[in-house]
Design a protein around this motif. Structure first.
Motif, PDB file in Angstrom:
ATOM      1  N   TRP A  34       0.816  -1.199   0.000  1.00  0.00           N
ATOM      2  CA  TRP A  34       0.000   0.000   0.000  1.00  0.00           C
ATOM      3  C   TRP A  34       0.861   1.266   0.000  1.00  0.00           C
ATOM      4  CZ3 TRP A  34      -4.195   1.228  -1.841  1.00  0.00           C
ATOM      5  CH2 TRP A  34      -4.923   2.350  -1.423  1.00  0.00           C
ATOM      6  N   ARG A  35       1.922   1.249   0.809  1.00  0.00           N
ATOM      7  CA  ARG A  35       2.806   2.412   0.876  1.00  0.00           C
ATOM      8  C   ARG A  35       3.406   2.689  -0.508  1.00  0.00           C
ATOM      9  NH1 ARG A  35       2.179   6.070   4.098  1.00  0.00           N
ATOM     10  NH2 ARG A  35       4.300   6.797   3.775  1.00  0.00           N
ATOM     11  N   VAL A  36       3.852   1.597  -1.168  1.00  0.00           N
ATOM     12  CA  VAL A  36       4.451   1.738  -2.489  1.00  0.00           C
ATOM     13  C   VAL A  36       3.413   2.299  -3.459  1.00  0.00           C
ATOM     14  CG1 VAL A  36       5.424   0.442  -4.452  1.00  0.00           C
ATOM     15  CG2 VAL A  36       6.109  -0.126  -2.123  1.00  0.00           C
ATOM     16  N   PHE A  37       2.204   1.807  -3.336  1.00  0.00           N
ATOM     17  CA  PHE A  37       1.123   2.204  -4.212  1.00  0.00           C
ATOM     18  C   PHE A  37       0.784   3.689  -4.006  1.00  0.00           C
ATOM     19  CE2 PHE A  37      -3.383   1.215  -5.672  1.00  0.00           C
ATOM     20  CZ  PHE A  37      -2.978   1.008  -6.974  1.00  0.00           C
ATOM     21  N   ILE A  38       0.689   4.074  -2.726  1.00  0.00           N
ATOM     22  CA  ILE A  38       0.345   5.466  -2.377  1.00  0.00           C
ATOM     23  C   ILE A  38       1.381   6.445  -2.910  1.00  0.00           C
ATOM     24  CG2 ILE A  38       0.466   7.002  -0.360  1.00  0.00           C
ATOM     25  CD1 ILE A  38      -1.444   5.305   1.023  1.00  0.00           C
ATOM     26  N   ARG A  64       2.946   6.283  -5.481  1.00  0.00           N
ATOM     27  CA  ARG A  64       2.925   6.415  -6.945  1.00  0.00           C
ATOM     28  C   ARG A  64       1.622   6.927  -7.514  1.00  0.00           C
ATOM     29  NH1 ARG A  64       7.192   3.135  -9.242  1.00  0.00           N
ATOM     30  NH2 ARG A  64       8.472   2.624  -7.451  1.00  0.00           N
ATOM     31  N   SER A  65       0.515   6.862  -6.761  1.00  0.00           N
ATOM     32  CA  SER A  65      -0.752   7.220  -7.399  1.00  0.00           C
ATOM     33  C   SER A  65      -1.558   8.208  -6.551  1.00  0.00           C
ATOM     34  CB  SER A  65      -1.542   5.929  -7.668  1.00  0.00           C
ATOM     35  OG  SER A  65      -2.895   6.156  -7.540  1.00  0.00           O
ATOM     36  N   GLN A  66      -2.016   9.303  -7.196  1.00  0.00           N
ATOM     37  CA  GLN A  66      -2.809  10.328  -6.499  1.00  0.00           C
ATOM     38  C   GLN A  66      -4.151   9.731  -6.068  1.00  0.00           C
ATOM     39  OE1 GLN A  66      -1.975  13.474  -5.530  1.00  0.00           O
ATOM     40  NE2 GLN A  66      -3.981  13.426  -4.509  1.00  0.00           N
ATOM     41  N   MET A  67      -4.716   8.916  -6.950  1.00  0.00           N
ATOM     42  CA  MET A  67      -6.017   8.317  -6.641  1.00  0.00           C
ATOM     43  C   MET A  67      -5.913   7.428  -5.388  1.00  0.00           C
ATOM     44  SD  MET A  67      -8.898   6.823  -8.992  1.00  0.00           S
ATOM     45  CE  MET A  67      -8.553   5.189  -9.459  1.00  0.00           C
ATOM     46  N   ALA A  68      -4.844   6.636  -5.312  1.00  0.00           N
ATOM     47  CA  ALA A  68      -4.642   5.772  -4.145  1.00  0.00           C
ATOM     48  C   ALA A  68      -4.533   6.620  -2.886  1.00  0.00           C
ATOM     49  CB  ALA A  68      -3.380   4.927  -4.339  1.00  0.00           C
ATOM     50  N   ARG A  69      -3.819   7.766  -3.022  1.00  0.00           N
ATOM     51  CA  ARG A  69      -3.673   8.659  -1.844  1.00  0.00           C
ATOM     52  C   ARG A  69      -5.056   9.158  -1.396  1.00  0.00           C
ATOM     53  NH1 ARG A  69       1.382  10.223  -3.825  1.00  0.00           N
ATOM     54  NH2 ARG A  69       0.525  11.816  -5.196  1.00  0.00           N
ATOM     55  N   ASN A  70      -5.889   9.560  -2.401  1.00  0.00           N
ATOM     56  CA  ASN A  70      -7.225  10.081  -2.059  1.00  0.00           C
ATOM     57  C   ASN A  70      -8.045   9.013  -1.340  1.00  0.00           C
ATOM     58  OD1 ASN A  70      -6.520  12.432  -3.218  1.00  0.00           O
ATOM     59  ND2 ASN A  70      -7.610  12.090  -5.151  1.00  0.00           N
ATOM     60  N   ILE A  71      -7.976   7.794  -1.893  1.00  0.00           N
ATOM     61  CA  ILE A  71      -8.746   6.705  -1.251  1.00  0.00           C
ATOM     62  C   ILE A  71      -8.237   6.499   0.172  1.00  0.00           C
ATOM     63  CG2 ILE A  71      -9.265   4.222  -1.327  1.00  0.00           C
ATOM     64  CD1 ILE A  71      -9.102   4.373  -4.354  1.00  0.00           C
TER      65      ILE A  71
END
Ligand SMILES: CCCCCCCCCCCCCCCCCCCC(=O)SCCNC(=O)CCNC(=O)[C@H](O)C(C)(C)COP(=O)(O)OP(=O)(O)OC[C@H]1O[C@@H](n2cnc3c(N)ncnc32)[C@H](O)[C@@H]1OP(=O)(O)O
Ligand SMILES: NC(=O)C1=CN([C@@H]2O[C@H](COP(=O)(O)OP(=O)(O)OC[C@H]3O[C@@H](n4cnc5c(N)ncnc54)[C@H](OP(=O)(O)O)[C@@H]3O)[C@@H](O)[C@H]2O)C=CC1
Length: 515
Positions: A479-483, A485-492
Motif C-alpha cells: 500500500w505504501r508503495v502504491f500510495i 505512486r498514485s494520487q487516486m490511491a492517496r485520495n482513497i
C-alpha cells in the motif's frame, strides 16, 4: 470342514517380503489368529549393514507384534529366517535350505517386490518377474505344497478402465522381454522403457502385469491364487487401528499435508480413492490360501481386493478428513498450518505450487542462508513434487474393479471365520478410518508422542500469528508503495483514514453520552 485357523495348524508357511509392510502384517496375523501354525519360513536378505538375523530380531521387537508377544512371548521360535537375495540365481538360497523348503513347506505367500514407481526397468523385471518365475520353479519341487499365493496389484492393468478378475494378455511375452533386456546395457533399456511400458504409468505396474502372466504360465500342477489389492493403507482394526510404517502411497502425502508442507496437489475431488486397509488385504490373503488349498480351483483364481465398488469414498472427502484430523491432532514442528487443497485443474495447481510451495521455500531458505545455516526447503519440495508427480496418475482418475471372487470367498467362510478374518469392507466407516490412519502416521511413522499435542497446537498458534503479522506487513508495504505512486490511491487512503476517525469520534461521543 476345518476352520481357517484349524487348517493352518501344523502347517509350514513360506513368506517372501516378510520384512516389508504387508509381509509383517501377514506374519503377525498368522501368529496371532492361527497360533498352532508350525513355522513361518521367511526369505530375508542382509541390508543396510545389518545381518539377516539382526534384521529379523529388530523386526520382532516392533510394536506391531505386541499382541502376539502378549499371547506367546516365545513366538520368535516359530520364525525361521532363510537367507535369500531374490535377484540372484536360485534366489541365492543355500542347497541345505532348498532341501528344507522343498521337503516341508505347505503354503507360499509371495509378497516381495519392488514397489518403487521410478524403478529401472531391468531391476523391476528382475525382482517382480524373474524372481517370481524362480520362486515358482522352487515351488514346483515342494513335495507338500498345497497352495501358492501371489500378491499382485489392482493397478497391474491400470491401462483398462474396467478390470475383471482375470489374467489379461501381457503387454509383451515376458520370456521375450527377459531375453532381449539381458544383452542391452542400462542406457539402452532406459531409452526403450517409455515405449515398452506404453500406456502404463510406470515400470512397477508394467512388471506386475508381466508377473501375473508368468504365474499363469508356470502354474503347472500348483494350486495358485492371485491377490490384487488397490492402494494399501494403514490397518483398520488389527492388530490395532491405524498401524502403518512407511511413506508409500497416500501416507507420505498425508504427512506432508499434516506438516503444512503440501498445500496443493492435482487430484480429482470426485474420483474414487480406492484405499484398502492392510488388515483387510491380509485377512483376504489368508482366507484365499485356505480356500485354494482346500478347494483346489481348476484355474488360477484372481481376487480384486478393492473398496471402490463396494463402499466408495472420494479423494475430496479424504482431503477434508485428513485436514480436519491434523488440525485437531497436529504433527510436531509443522512448517505451516495444515491447509492443503486438491484440484484437477493444471493451471490452478501450478499457480498454488508457485505461491504456496516455491515462494515460501525460497523465503525460508533465504532466512536459513542469512542465519548461516544450510538451505533445505527447496530440496524437500523438489522431492515432494517428484513423489506427487508419480502419484497423480492414480489420484486423478477412477477404475472399476469386479470383486465377485472376494464376495464368493466371503460366502464360503463360517460365521466365526468371517469375524476372525474380516474382509467385509461394507462395514468400514471412512471418516473414522481416515482419522485413525492420520494418527497412525503420527504415532508409528513419525514416532511422535500423543502427549505432545498441546505443544504442537501451541506451535500452530505461533505459526498463525507469524502469518497474520507477515500478511499485515506485506499489505502495508504494498500500500505504501502504491500510495507513493498514485494520487487516486492517496485520495482513497485519506478517505478511509478520515472515515475511521469519524467512526472513532462517533463511538467515543456515544459512549460518553451513555455514562
Ligand atoms: C492434499 C492433502 C490431502 C490428501 C488427499 C489427496 C491424496 C492423494 C494421494 C494420492 C495417493 C495415490 C497413491 C496411489 C498409489 C497407487 C498404488 C498402486 C498400488 C501399489 O501397488 S504399490 C505401492 C505404492 N508404491 C509407492 O507408493 C511407492 C512410491 N514411492 C516411490 O516410488 C519412491 O519412494 C519415490 C516417491 C520416487 C521417492 O524416491 P526417492 O526420492 O529415491 O526417495 P526414497 O524412496 O529413497 O525415500 C527417501 C526417504 O524419503 C522417504 N519418503 C519416501 N516417499 C516419501 C513421501 N512421499 N513423502 C515423504 N517422505 C517420503 C522415505 O521413507 C525415505 O526415508 P528414509 O528415512 O528411509 O531415508
Ligand atoms: N503397498 C501397497 O500399496 C501395495 C502393495 N502391493 C503389493 O504387495 C506386495 C508387498 O508390498 P509392500 O509390503 O507394500 O512392499 P514393501 O516395499 O514394504 O516390501 C517389499 C518386500 O520385498 C522385499 N524385497 C525387495 N527386494 C528384495 C530382494 N532383492 N531380495 C529379497 N527381498 C526383497 C523387501 O525386503 P527388504 O526389507 O530386504 O527390502 C520387503 O520385505 C508387493 O508385491 C506389492 O506389489 C499391491 C498393491 C498395493
Amino acid at each position: 470342514m476345518a476352520s481357517i485357523s484349524e487348517w493352518y495348524a501344523g502347517k509350514n508357511v513360506l513368506i517372501t517380503g516378510a520384512t516389508g509392510f504387508m509381509g509383517k502384517v501377514l506374519m503377525e496375523k498368522l501368529l496371532r489368529s492361527c497360533p498352532d501354525v508350525k513355522a513361518l519360513y521367511i526369505l530375508v536378505r542382509p541390508k543396510a549393514g545389518q545381518s539377516m538375523s539382526e534384521r529379523v530380531q529388530d523386526m520382532m521387537k516392533c510394536k506391531l507384534f505386541d499382541r502376539v508377544r502378549e499371547d506367546n512371548p516365545d513366538f520368535h521360535q516359530k520364525i525361521v529366517p532363510i537367507s535369500s537375495e531374490l535377484t540372484q540365481p536360485g534366489l541365492a538360497i543355500s542347497p541345505e535350505d532348498v532341501k528344507t523348503l522343498t521337503s516341508c513347506i505347505h503354503i507360499v505367500f509371495h509378497c516381495a517386490a519392488t514397489i518403487r514407481f521410478d524403478e529401472a526397468l531391468k531391476h523391476a523385471l528382475q525382482l517382480n518377474v524373474i524372481s517370481t518365475q524362480q520362486l515358482l520353479s522352487l515351488a514346483q519341487q515342494m513335495q507338500q505344497l498345497q497352495a501358492f499365493i501371489h500378491i499382485s496389484t489392482a493397478y497391474a492393468n491400470c491401462n483398462r478402465r474396467h478390470i475383471d478378475e482375470v489374467i489379461y494378455p501381457p503387454p509383451v511375452e515376458p520370456k521375450k522381454l527377459i531375453d532381449s533386456l539381458e544383452w542391452m546395457d542400462d542406457s539402452m533399456v532406459c531409452d526403450l522403457t517409455p515405449r515398452l511400458i506404453g500406456d502404463r504409468p510406470n515400470t512397477y505396474t508394467y512388471t506386475k502385469a508381466l508377473a501375473e502372466c508368468v504365474v499363469q504360465q508356470e502354474s503347472g500342477r500348483l494350486n495358485i491364487a492371485i491377490i490384487r489389492p488397490s492402494i494399501v493403507g494403514a490397518s483398520w482394526q488389527e492388530p490395532f487401528p491405524g498401524w502403518i510404517d512407511n511413506f508409500n502411497g497416500p501416507s507420505g502425502i498425508f504427512i506432508a499435508a499434516g506438516k503444512g508442507i503440501l498445500r496443493t496437489m492435482r487430484a480429482s475431488n470426485d474420483a474414487v480413492a480406492d484405499l484398502i486397509p492392510v488388515d483387510v488385504v491380509i485377512n483376504l490373503t489368508l482366507a484365499a490360501g485356505w480356500y485354494t488349498a482346500v478347494h483346489r480351483p481348476k484355474t488360477v483364481l484372481v481376487y480384486n481386493c478393492t473398496t471402490g465398488g463396494i463402499n466408495p469414498f472420494h479423494w475430496g472427502e479424504i482431503e477434508h478428513h485428513v485436514m480436519s484430523t491434523f488440525k485437531r491432532n497436529p504433527l510436531e514442528q509443522a512448517f505451516r498450518r495444515p491447509n492443503a487443497n486438491i484440484t484437477s485443474n493444471y493451471l490452478i495447481n501450478q499457480y498454488w505450487t508457485l505461491v504456496s510451495h516455491k515462494f515460501p521455500a525460497l523465503l525460508y531458505d533465504l532466512i536459513l542462508r542469512l542465519s548461516g545455516q544450510k538451505p533445505q526447503m527447496m530440496r524437500i519440495f523438489n522431492r515432494l513434487h517428484k513423489a506427487i508427480g508419480l502419484l497423480e496418475y492414480f489420484s486423478s482418475q477412477d477404475w472399476e474393479w469386479n470383486s465377485d471372487n472376494m464376495n464368493m470367498l466371503m460366502n464360503q467362510l463360517s460365521a466365526e471365520d468371517r469375524r476372525t478374518f474380516n474382509f467385509d469392507v461394507r462395514q468400514l466407516n471412512w471418516p473414522e478410518y481416515i482419522e485413525n490412519y492420520c494418527i497412525g502416521t503420527k504415532k508409528y511413522v513419525l514416532n511422535e508422542d500423543m502427549s505432545d499435542i498441546p505443544a504442537a497446537r501451541q506451535h500452530l498458534r505461533k505459526l498463525r500469528n507469524i502469518r497474520y503479522t507477515f500478511n499485515t506487513l506485506l499489505l502495508v508495504f504494498i500500500w505504501r508503495v502504491f500510495i507513493a505512486r498514485s494520487q487516486m490511491a492517496r485520495n482513497i487512503w485519506y478517505f478511509v483514514v478520515s472515515l475511521c476517525f469519524k467512526f472513532l469520534s462517533y463511538f467515543r461521543a456515544s459512549s460518553t453520552l451513555t455514562q
